[in-house]
Design an enzyme around this catalytic site. Structure first.
Site, PDB file in Angstrom:
ATOM      1  N   ASP A 152       2.455  -3.830   5.334  1.00  0.00           N
ATOM      2  CA  ASP A 152       1.615  -2.675   4.931  1.00  0.00           C
ATOM      3  C   ASP A 152       1.651  -1.550   5.953  1.00  0.00           C
ATOM      4  O   ASP A 152       0.692  -0.797   6.088  1.00  0.00           O
ATOM      5  CB  ASP A 152       0.149  -3.098   4.717  1.00  0.00           C
TER       6      ASP A 152
ATOM      7  N   HIS B 139       4.783  -2.119  -2.160  1.00  0.00           N
ATOM      8  CA  HIS B 139       4.971  -0.850  -1.474  1.00  0.00           C
ATOM      9  C   HIS B 139       4.325   0.226  -2.322  1.00  0.00           C
ATOM     10  O   HIS B 139       4.561   0.278  -3.525  1.00  0.00           O
ATOM     11  CB  HIS B 139       6.452  -0.488  -1.373  1.00  0.00           C
TER      12      HIS B 139
HETATM   13  P1  GDP Z   1       4.293  -1.050   2.897  1.00  0.00           P
HETATM   14  O1  GDP Z   1       4.167  -2.371   2.239  1.00  0.00           O
HETATM   15  O2  GDP Z   1       4.730  -1.159   4.321  1.00  0.00           O
HETATM   16  O3  GDP Z   1       5.134  -0.095   2.123  1.00  0.00           O
HETATM   17  O4  GDP Z   1       2.851  -0.407   2.984  1.00  0.00           O
HETATM   18  P2  GDP Z   1       1.782  -0.195   1.807  1.00  0.00           P
HETATM   19  O5  GDP Z   1       2.321   0.746   0.843  1.00  0.00           O
HETATM   20  O6  GDP Z   1       1.241  -1.459   1.319  1.00  0.00           O
HETATM   21  O7  GDP Z   1       0.581   0.436   2.648  1.00  0.00           O
HETATM   22  C1  GDP Z   1       0.634   1.634   3.229  1.00  0.00           C
HETATM   23  C2  GDP Z   1      -0.489   2.477   2.672  1.00  0.00           C
HETATM   24  O8  GDP Z   1      -0.601   3.617   3.454  1.00  0.00           O
HETATM   25  C3  GDP Z   1      -0.254   2.995   1.250  1.00  0.00           C
HETATM   26  O9  GDP Z   1      -1.485   3.145   0.608  1.00  0.00           O
HETATM   27  C4  GDP Z   1       0.413   4.353   1.498  1.00  0.00           C
HETATM   28  O10 GDP Z   1       0.234   5.268   0.425  1.00  0.00           O
HETATM   29  C5  GDP Z   1      -0.325   4.792   2.696  1.00  0.00           C
HETATM   30  N1  GDP Z   1       0.371   5.681   3.622  1.00  0.00           N
HETATM   31  C6  GDP Z   1       1.660   5.634   4.066  1.00  0.00           C
HETATM   32  N2  GDP Z   1       1.860   6.572   5.017  1.00  0.00           N
HETATM   33  C7  GDP Z   1       0.670   7.210   5.176  1.00  0.00           C
HETATM   34  C8  GDP Z   1       0.221   8.242   6.040  1.00  0.00           C
HETATM   35  O11 GDP Z   1       0.938   8.776   6.865  1.00  0.00           O
HETATM   36  N3  GDP Z   1      -1.095   8.606   5.921  1.00  0.00           N
HETATM   37  C9  GDP Z   1      -1.955   8.044   5.045  1.00  0.00           C
HETATM   38  N4  GDP Z   1      -3.208   8.458   5.002  1.00  0.00           N
HETATM   39  N5  GDP Z   1      -1.562   7.049   4.236  1.00  0.00           N
HETATM   40  C10 GDP Z   1      -0.272   6.641   4.307  1.00  0.00           C
END
Ligand code: GDP
Length: 426
Positions: free
Chosen positions: A12, A40
């Site tokens: 995440d 993701h």
């Molecule tokens: P992954 O499994 O590594 O792709 O991560 P996830 O998608 O589960 O979790 C990352 C969360 O952070 C998601 O809700 C994204 O939309 C959000 N996100 C990613 N980059 C940023 C950022 O720079 N700022 C904010 N506020 N949210 C972000």
């Protein structure tokens, strides 16, 4: 050339967003491990998507997406995800499903649930999507490969062997009903039709892509802490979460991986159970506030909806996480989330039995580790959407540079919001 986008921590970290962004300049995006047990989040012009099994390149018509042999393939979920994205107006993706990938079967999901039930309070907090039983069967050689679907006599035989063993376990260990082999066989034949158009020789395709100079992105799921060998065993997942495994699970030649982009968040989050060690955890109202403000909709699992545990940035875990990934650079996400804080702590060491270390320990010592923090001043303003690094407040830059020094890897990408172009390159 091959680039890997992988997690430095517990998953995440925001890998989906970074992959979506870099996929724009890539020819191929590959999922090489894990299954549909994590998600993701991608937000782009088509909408907001939680991808569980499809590679993050599916929104670009010029990208070929590959589900590699290392993935735990839940065909029903794949079919549902394909229907979902095309239903939301995304053009039908170019997708190759490796004929060597193995099938995550309904009995893996059942077994996962039965085992958690048996363990009761000692359970690991599995997502119950069948991942551990799936990989156990792969290594016990009772798994079923995609190619077996197209050889009916062989498929029958493979299924029979698997069900024979499962039924002993289900009836006598878990006291549950036996599996119906005929019904499972029928189910497999109908699911076969849904993926048949995508099945192909991903091994040759990828090696050829590398040879001809294409840009291939390996898209990791979860992060270093969840690797069964180098993570926090046994609170790990059951497939390797490290870029190096891309050589097997995609596969690509080991010498072809030139860039390993390790994604880490500006604070920590972990979706695991409360029994797992999480040294820099923030609990109480401070933790609740960070959880509410985190990510794009608060820190709740993209697949499970579970509230994630949150904490200060853990430089000890992240330095180790980047090291075992072989990171060539880091991407720091969610910097915008921290704008509300007067002061920000960073975990720079672990106190284990009175001795402070910055080396990430094995699980028994980790269970006893206490955080050693350094406190940095906050920047107290909203940096969401800032795309020019030098335009960030001095304290925000100081924070990024402090983390960079602690983890020993250049932070070349700073993400300032969940949307595709809310990013500052350094
Ligand atoms: P992954 O499994 O590594 O792709 O991560 P996830 O998608 O589960 O979790 C990352 C969360 O952070 C998601 O809700 C994204 O939309 C959000 N996100 C990613 N980059 C940023 C950022 O720079 N700022 C904010 N506020 N949210 C972000």
């Amino acid at each position: 050339m091959v680039k890997a986008i992988v997690g430095a921590n517990w998953g995440d970290e925001g890998k989906g967003k970074i992959t979506d962004l870099l996929a724009e300049q890539s020819d191929v995006v590959v999922r090489f491990q894990g299954g549909a047990n994590a998600g993701h989040t991608i937000i782009n012009d088509y909408g907001r998507f939680a991808l569980h099994i499809l590679p993050s390149g599916i929104f670009y018509p010029h990208v070929t997406n590959v589900i590699g042999n290392g993935v735990a393939l839940d065909i029903a979920k794949l079919a549902a995800e394909l229907a979902d994205i095309t239903g939301q107006g995304v053009p039908a993706p170019n997708l190759i499903v490796s004929e060597r990938a193995q099938l995550l079967m309904p009995y893996h999901v059942l077994q996962d649930g039965y085992e958690e039930e048996r363990l009761g309070g000692r359970a690991f907090g599995s997502t119950k999507s069948g991942i551990a039983p799936f990989y156990s069967d792969k290594y016990a050689k009772t798994g079923i490969q995609v190619c077996d679907l197209f050889e009916e006599a062989r498929l029958r035989d493979r299924l029979h062997r698997a069900v024979e063993v499962k039924n002993v376990l289900f009836e006598h260990l878990y006291h549950k009903p036996a599996l119906d082999e005929d019904q499972l066989f029928g189910q497999l034949l109908s699911l076969r039709e849904r993926i048949a158009p995508y099945v192909g020789d991903a091994v040759s395709f990828l090696h050829e892509a590398v040879r001809s100079g294409k840009t291939v992105l390996l898209e990791g799921q979860l992060g270093s802490m969840k690797d069964p060998d180098l993570g926090i065993f046994p609170m790990t997942t059951s497939s390797h979460t490290l870029a190096g495994y891309g050589c097997v699970g995609a596969p690509v030649p080991p010498t072809a991986i030139e860039d390993v982009i390790c994604v880490t968040k500006a604070y920590s989050s972990s979706v695991g159970s409360h029994t797992e060690p999480f040294v820099s955890e923030l609990t109480g109202p401070e933790g609740d506030e960070l959880r509410r403000r985190g990510g794009d909709r608060g820190e709740f699992g993209a697949t499970t909806g579970r509230p994630r545990r949150v904490g200060w940035f853990d430089a000890v875990a992240t330095k180790y996480g980047c090291m075992v990934q072989g990171a060539t650079q880091a991407a720091l996400t969610c910097l915008d989330v921290l704008g509300y804080l007067d002061e920000i702590k960073v975990c720079v060491g672990y106190d284990v039995d009175g001795a402070v270390t910055d080396k990430f320990p094995t699980t028994p010592a980790l269970m006893r580790a206490r955080p050693v923090f350094e406190t940095l001043p906050g920047w107290k303003c909203d940096v969401r959407g800032v795309t020019d690094y030098s335009a960030l407040p001095a304290n925000a830059r100081r924070y990024v540079e402090f983390l960079e020094e602690r983890i020993g890897v250049p932070i070349k990408i700073v993400s300032t919001g969940p949307r595709r172009h809310e990013i500052a390159m350094r």
